[in-house]
Design an enzyme around this catalytic site. Sequence first.
Site, mmCIF file in Angstrom:
data_model
loop_
_atom_site.group_PDB
_atom_site.id
_atom_site.type_symbol
_atom_site.label_atom_id
_atom_site.label_comp_id
_atom_site.label_asym_id
_atom_site.label_seq_id
_atom_site.Cartn_x
_atom_site.Cartn_y
_atom_site.Cartn_z
ATOM 1 C CB CYS A 73 -5.203 -6.083 -7.254
ATOM 2 S SG CYS A 73 -6.124 -7.643 -7.140
ATOM 3 C CG HIS B 10 -1.048 -7.495 -4.935
ATOM 4 N ND1 HIS B 10 -0.007 -7.268 -5.801
ATOM 5 C CD2 HIS B 10 -2.184 -7.365 -5.672
ATOM 6 C CE1 HIS B 10 -0.474 -7.025 -7.009
ATOM 7 N NE2 HIS B 10 -1.794 -7.069 -6.964
#
Length: 253
Positions: free
Chosen positions: A218, A202
């Site tokens: 992440c 992301h």
Amino acid sequence: MMRLSVAAAALALAVFAIPTQSFAFDQGYGEYGYVMPDKFKRGGKAEKAEKKEASIFGSSKKKSIAKAKSNEDEDKPKKKFAKGPDELDGGGQPNISPVAPPKVTFVNSYGAGSIVIDTAGRKLYYVLSSSQAYQYPIAVGREGFTWTGKEKISRKVEWPDWTPPAEMLERKPELPGHMTGGIRNPLGAMALYLGGSLYRIHGTNDVKSIGTAASSGCIRMTNGNVVHLASIAGIGTTVRVLSKLPANVARAD
């Protein structure tokens, strides 16, 4: 007689003056022809015994202080953070232009159209051919949150909402229960979800974190880079997360 009186007065004056001069005297035994007995010398038996005693009682005293502090800390109530809001606005959603990274030599057999993540090198590679790839700078999971494996991109969401998982809320109760997508949202302008896991590739609005180990697992990219990656990586793209890329696989053209 006069001489005797003067001598007596001088002697009395010297006697009473000794205490005020004791420090100077102590600093210069050699000047007065005084030889200190070995047992009183620095490093002698007396000093060693003194040091030993100081060490024993000093150690005990330190332990007592440490124990008292420990008990005091235990008696103190644990610091609690206030529970965060159930819903939080992520802010505006401006248009983000894609920013292409440099192409590098990448001799590989992963297959064109796949993604390879080098955790140790803080780099993400989008494979263009058996000898070339795009190289993006990234942020990876901090110590204790890194992982390796293979997943596929399951969906892509522009300005995604963020719902912290239960484990994260347990660690940081001050976080919101849900946050709408926007410039204040930690997922940034785009998120590529990896299979059915909680991990994503992301964007981020915290550009200074790129190149570090800062996330909870992440993969972070700049907003411009993640928008570019999303434009060329489709649903079903294979993503391989490696702990370390083999040496000399990638180098800038």
